[in-house]
Design a protein around this motif. Structure first.
Motif, PDB file in Angstrom:
ATOM      1  N   ASN A  77     -17.058  19.330 -23.414  1.00  0.00           N
ATOM      2  CA  ASN A  77     -16.801  18.169 -22.561  1.00  0.00           C
ATOM      3  C   ASN A  77     -18.088  17.494 -22.113  1.00  0.00           C
ATOM      4  O   ASN A  77     -18.108  16.280 -21.881  1.00  0.00           O
ATOM      5  N   ASP A 127      -3.318   8.695 -29.759  1.00  0.00           N
ATOM      6  CA  ASP A 127      -4.140   9.903 -29.707  1.00  0.00           C
ATOM      7  C   ASP A 127      -4.997   9.884 -28.442  1.00  0.00           C
ATOM      8  O   ASP A 127      -6.025   9.214 -28.379  1.00  0.00           O
ATOM      9  N   ASP A 161      -6.812  12.109 -27.232  1.00  0.00           N
ATOM     10  CA  ASP A 161      -8.126  12.736 -27.408  1.00  0.00           C
ATOM     11  C   ASP A 161      -9.141  11.745 -27.964  1.00  0.00           C
ATOM     12  O   ASP A 161     -10.346  11.934 -27.808  1.00  0.00           O
ATOM     13  N   LYS A 162      -8.642  10.691 -28.600  1.00  0.00           N
ATOM     14  CA  LYS A 162      -9.534   9.722 -29.228  1.00  0.00           C
ATOM     15  C   LYS A 162      -9.644   8.421 -28.443  1.00  0.00           C
ATOM     16  O   LYS A 162     -10.675   7.760 -28.477  1.00  0.00           O
TER      17      LYS A 162
END
Length: 314
Positions: free
Chosen positions: A25, A155, A157-158
């Motif tokens: 992260n 998405d 995460d993207k």
């Protein structure tokens, strides 16, 4: 403990002591976090974490107190950075924003010119296209951000996304249309009537087509267009229905009333949620981040509720 170390510590706590997750992260190595903990605890004589067999299992009491103070300091630091950024006007560069022409007209006619006047070093290039095309441009890195109705499965995460408007797709028709007597429409009411909507480059086309198919509607698509105004005006001269998103601006309502156009909602409506989307990155340029946050500030109230929630009272 400096600012970077505070960020390390806070992320480790948020990751439940999992250094692998925290390192990913923070975009740093796991060894850097391990070294930070070791050096800090040795130099300060404070144990930030409880351990079992050498592995972190929880945050110590001292660590929790440090964590609470670190959060406050980081929050103040971030606020200070934002103030310095805006005041220094160091927002140079060119940002490409994809916006549907109708969104541009309804929601950005005041904001963008005023923003550029107040921030002359921020350069915005507007790319006008249908929302499906804009999403493809975003995926291909042809634009920095876009205002669009994202696909059902985005998405997370993207991409980072923030809803800007809450409304729905409705039916516009002339004052003499047989359906004006209906309080709410069912999709079956459109059977055998001709309709117009946005072209295939826009997600509205997909949403309308799917809804009509779900209800086995016999509505007939006459044509498609990219112009909201043109399609609205065509319903005045025949029994056409325009299936388009609506907004309840006083100027918009006044224009419809002046033209005699009637708007009808559906019992089973199609939600329509224009959303600001950009790709998640380890770091953004100052101008990109500044423009993104400025757009959000223009669409959200101080209590973080949507400024343009046209269904709020329904």
């Amino acid at each position: 403990m400096d600012i970077n170390q505070m960020q390390y510590f806070v992320e480790i706590v948020k990751s439940n002591g999992n250094l692998t997750v925290a390192a990913e992260n923070l975009f740093v190595s796991q060894s850097a976090l391990s070294q930070f903990i070791k050096n800090f605890e040795k130099q300060q004589g404070v144990s930030l974490f409880n351990r079992k067999n050498g592995r972190i299992v929880s945050v110590s009491e001292s660590g929790m107190r440090v964590y609470g103070s670190a959060l406050k300091v980081l929050n103040q630091y971030n606020n200070l950075e934002q103030v310095i950024e805006k005041e220094s006007l160091v927002h140079k560069g060119r940002i490409k924003i994809g916006i549907h022409p109708t969104y541009l007209r309804f929601f950005f006619n005041k904001f963008i010119p005023q923003f550029l006047i107040e921030n002359p070093d921020a350069h915005i290039e507007i790319v006008e296209a249908g929302t499906n095309d804009l999403y493809r441009m975003l995926q291909d890195n042809m634009i920095h951000m876009a205002v669009l109705v994202p696909p059902e499965i985005l998405d997370e995460d993207k991409y980072e996304s923030h809803q800007l408007v809450r409304t729905e797709i409705v039916a516009f028709m002339g004052p003499d249309h047989p359906l004006v007597t209906k309080r709410l429409l069912r999709w079956s009411h459109l059977d055998d009537y001709h309709y117009v909507t946005y072209n295939k480059e826009d997600v509205v086309h997909d949403l309308v087509t799917e809804k009509l198919h779900t209800h086995d509607s016999k509505a007939i698509q006459l044509f498609t267009s990219g112009s909201w105004d043109y399609m609205i005006e065509t319903v005045l001269y025949n029994q056409l229905v325009a299936l388009l998103p609506t907004v309840y601006f006083s100027l918009f309502i006044a224009k419809l009333n002046q033209m005699g156009i009637v708007e009808k909602r559906f019992e089973d409506p199609i939600p329509y949620t224009p959303t600001l989307v950009r790709e998640k990155k380890a770091g953004y340029s100052k101008v990109e981040n500044f423009v993104y946050q400025s757009i959000l500030e223009n669409f959200y109230l101080e209590n973080q509720s949507l400024k343009y929630d046209f269904l709020d009272e329904e």
